[in-house]
Design a protein around this motif. Structure first.
Motif, short mmCIF file in Angstrom:
data_model
loop_
_atom_site.label_atom_id
_atom_site.label_comp_id
_atom_site.label_asym_id
_atom_site.label_seq_id
_atom_site.Cartn_x
_atom_site.Cartn_y
_atom_site.Cartn_z
N VAL A 41 0.84 -1.21 0.00
CA VAL A 41 0.00 0.00 0.00
C VAL A 41 0.87 1.25 0.00
CG1 VAL A 41 -1.65 1.35 1.35
CG2 VAL A 41 -1.98 -1.11 1.09
N ALA A 42 1.92 1.26 0.84
CA ALA A 42 2.82 2.42 0.90
C ALA A 42 3.50 2.65 -0.44
CB ALA A 42 3.86 2.21 2.00
N CYS A 43 3.93 1.57 -1.09
CA CYS A 43 4.58 1.69 -2.39
C CYS A 43 3.59 2.17 -3.45
CB CYS A 43 5.19 0.36 -2.81
SG CYS A 43 6.62 -0.14 -1.81
N ALA A 44 2.35 1.70 -3.39
CA ALA A 44 1.34 2.15 -4.35
C ALA A 44 1.05 3.64 -4.19
CB ALA A 44 0.05 1.33 -4.17
N LEU A 45 1.04 4.12 -2.95
CA LEU A 45 0.85 5.55 -2.70
C LEU A 45 2.03 6.35 -3.27
CD1 LEU A 45 -0.54 5.52 0.96
CD2 LEU A 45 -1.79 6.07 -1.14
N SER A 46 3.24 5.80 -3.17
CA SER A 46 4.41 6.46 -3.73
C SER A 46 4.28 6.59 -5.25
CB SER A 46 5.68 5.69 -3.39
OG SER A 46 6.02 5.84 -2.03
N VAL A 47 3.78 5.54 -5.89
CA VAL A 47 3.59 5.57 -7.34
C VAL A 47 2.62 6.69 -7.72
CG1 VAL A 47 2.73 4.29 -9.34
CG2 VAL A 47 4.12 3.13 -7.63
N VAL A 85 8.01 -1.44 -8.95
CA VAL A 85 8.71 -2.73 -8.92
C VAL A 85 8.47 -3.42 -7.58
CG1 VAL A 85 10.96 -3.86 -9.01
CG2 VAL A 85 10.46 -1.98 -10.56
N LEU A 86 8.49 -2.63 -6.49
CA LEU A 86 8.28 -3.20 -5.16
C LEU A 86 6.86 -3.74 -5.00
CD1 LEU A 86 10.07 -3.49 -2.62
CD2 LEU A 86 11.03 -2.07 -4.39
N VAL A 87 5.87 -3.08 -5.60
CA VAL A 87 4.50 -3.58 -5.54
C VAL A 87 4.44 -4.97 -6.17
CG1 VAL A 87 2.15 -3.25 -6.41
CG2 VAL A 87 3.42 -1.30 -5.49
N TRP A 88 5.10 -5.12 -7.31
CA TRP A 88 5.16 -6.44 -7.97
C TRP A 88 5.85 -7.45 -7.06
CZ3 TRP A 88 10.08 -8.36 -9.58
CH2 TRP A 88 10.02 -9.63 -10.18
N ARG A 89 6.97 -7.07 -6.45
CA ARG A 89 7.71 -8.00 -5.59
C ARG A 89 6.87 -8.42 -4.39
NH1 ARG A 89 8.77 -9.74 -1.19
NH2 ARG A 89 10.69 -9.70 0.00
N LEU A 90 6.16 -7.48 -3.77
CA LEU A 90 5.37 -7.79 -2.59
C LEU A 90 4.14 -8.62 -2.94
CD1 LEU A 90 5.72 -4.28 -0.95
CD2 LEU A 90 6.62 -6.41 0.00
N ARG A 91 3.53 -8.33 -4.08
CA ARG A 91 2.37 -9.13 -4.51
C ARG A 91 2.79 -10.54 -4.87
NH1 ARG A 91 -1.16 -4.80 -8.16
NH2 ARG A 91 -2.00 -3.63 -6.38
N THR A 92 4.02 -10.70 -5.37
CA THR A 92 4.53 -12.04 -5.65
C THR A 92 4.58 -12.85 -4.37
OG1 THR A 92 5.89 -11.27 -7.51
CG2 THR A 92 6.52 -13.35 -6.49
N GLU A 93 5.04 -12.23 -3.30
CA GLU A 93 5.09 -12.92 -2.00
C GLU A 93 3.70 -13.19 -1.45
OE1 GLU A 93 6.72 -12.21 2.57
OE2 GLU A 93 7.76 -11.30 0.87
N LEU A 159 5.89 8.32 4.28
CA LEU A 159 6.02 7.13 3.42
C LEU A 159 7.39 6.47 3.62
CD1 LEU A 159 4.42 8.36 0.07
CD2 LEU A 159 3.51 6.63 1.63
N GLY A 160 8.44 7.30 3.69
CA GLY A 160 9.78 6.76 3.89
C GLY A 160 9.91 6.02 5.21
N PHE A 161 9.34 6.59 6.28
CA PHE A 161 9.41 5.96 7.60
C PHE A 161 8.70 4.61 7.60
CE2 PHE A 161 7.35 5.14 11.70
CZ PHE A 161 8.48 5.06 12.52
N VAL A 162 7.52 4.57 6.99
CA VAL A 162 6.75 3.32 6.94
C VAL A 162 7.52 2.24 6.17
CG1 VAL A 162 4.68 2.22 6.00
CG2 VAL A 162 4.50 4.39 7.22
N LYS A 163 8.10 2.62 5.03
CA LYS A 163 8.86 1.65 4.22
C LYS A 163 10.08 1.13 4.98
CE LYS A 163 7.61 3.77 -0.20
NZ LYS A 163 8.13 4.53 -1.37
N LEU A 164 10.81 2.04 5.63
CA LEU A 164 12.01 1.62 6.35
C LEU A 164 11.67 0.70 7.52
CD1 LEU A 164 13.97 5.00 6.32
CD2 LEU A 164 14.54 2.93 5.04
N ARG A 165 10.58 1.01 8.22
CA ARG A 165 10.17 0.18 9.36
C ARG A 165 9.74 -1.21 8.88
NH1 ARG A 165 5.28 -0.73 11.61
NH2 ARG A 165 4.31 0.95 10.44
N LEU A 166 8.94 -1.25 7.81
CA LEU A 166 8.49 -2.54 7.29
C LEU A 166 9.64 -3.32 6.63
CD1 LEU A 166 5.04 -1.47 5.81
CD2 LEU A 166 5.46 -2.82 7.87
#
Length: 232
Positions: A41-47, A85-93, A159-166
């Protein structure tokens, strides 16, 4: 030699150990899936943010000659691309949480993409900043771009904080690199705003490109660090 009672006791202990390990594995999966979903979700918001802020900032920066504004816009576009790219990677998982081969392959590809994007952004920002310093040209302020920059100072750090924490939870170098890109975007937005302010108040036209060079050096370090994680 242990008797029947001893054998039974040993088997009970083994069953308890294996059962506890199994419960821990099962309980860890939902936590990881939740973290992966939030990261997606965080990556999609970044897009979405990059599509607006990046495009407008690059266009306004080129028109006005503001290198830090172009740097911010370019960083936003690259951050958005890396986030996609990260959205694709996370959805793959998320599609195959029990399989590790697909997720590991996606992680490596995403890490390469993010690291390369960081180095590309750094190279462009550094070249444009040096050219501006050599030419000694002052940039013009674009009101619409300044509004987007001010909004980005508030949006991107979160957004950066959420990504780094996750990224720590998921142990994802690619997600960490994307978080760094978001944080760098916030720094570049602040730099562009500060550059416009000092140029308007004191005529310090060089403050903007100098600050952009410093951000470029930071991106180079983080890009190398992200790519190095592939062999770490």
């Amino acid at each position: 030699m242990p008797g029947p009672d001893g054998d039974s006791s040993t088997q009970d202990q083994l069953r308890r150990i294996l059962g506890a390990s199994s419960r821990q594995t099962v309980s860890a999966r939902p936590e990881r899936e939740t973290a992966a979903g939030r990261a997606a979700v965080a990556c999609a918001l970044s897009v979405a943010w990059a599509a607006v802020a990046g495009t407008v900032s690059v266009a306004a920066g080129v028109a006005s000659g503001a290198v830090a504004l172009v740097a911010f816009g370019l960083d936003s576009v690259i951050d958005g691309s890396a986030s996609a790219v990260l959205v694709w990677r996370l959805r793959t998982e998320l599609r195959n949480p029990s399989g590790t081969a697909g997720a590991e392959k996606a992680e490596r590809l995403a890490t390469k993409a993010v690291g390369a994007a960081m180095l590309a952004a750094a190279g462009y920002v550094a070249v444009q900043a040096i050219r501006t310093l050599a030419a000694g040209t002052a940039a013009r302020s674009e009101p619409v771009a300044l509004i987007l920059l001010a909004a980005s100072v508030f949006v991107l750090p979160g957004l950066g904080f959420v990504k780094l924490r996750l990224a720590r939870t998921l142990r994802s170098a690619a997600l960490r690199g994307d978080g760094v890109l978001s944080a760098a975007g916030a720094a570049l937005a602040l730099v562009a705003l500060a550059g416009a302010a000092v140029q308007s108040w004191w005529g310090w036209w060089w403050g903007n490109p100098v600050a952009a060079v410093l951000i470029a050096l930071f991106l180079i370090r983080e890009g190398i660090r992200t790519l190095t994680a592939l062999t770490g």
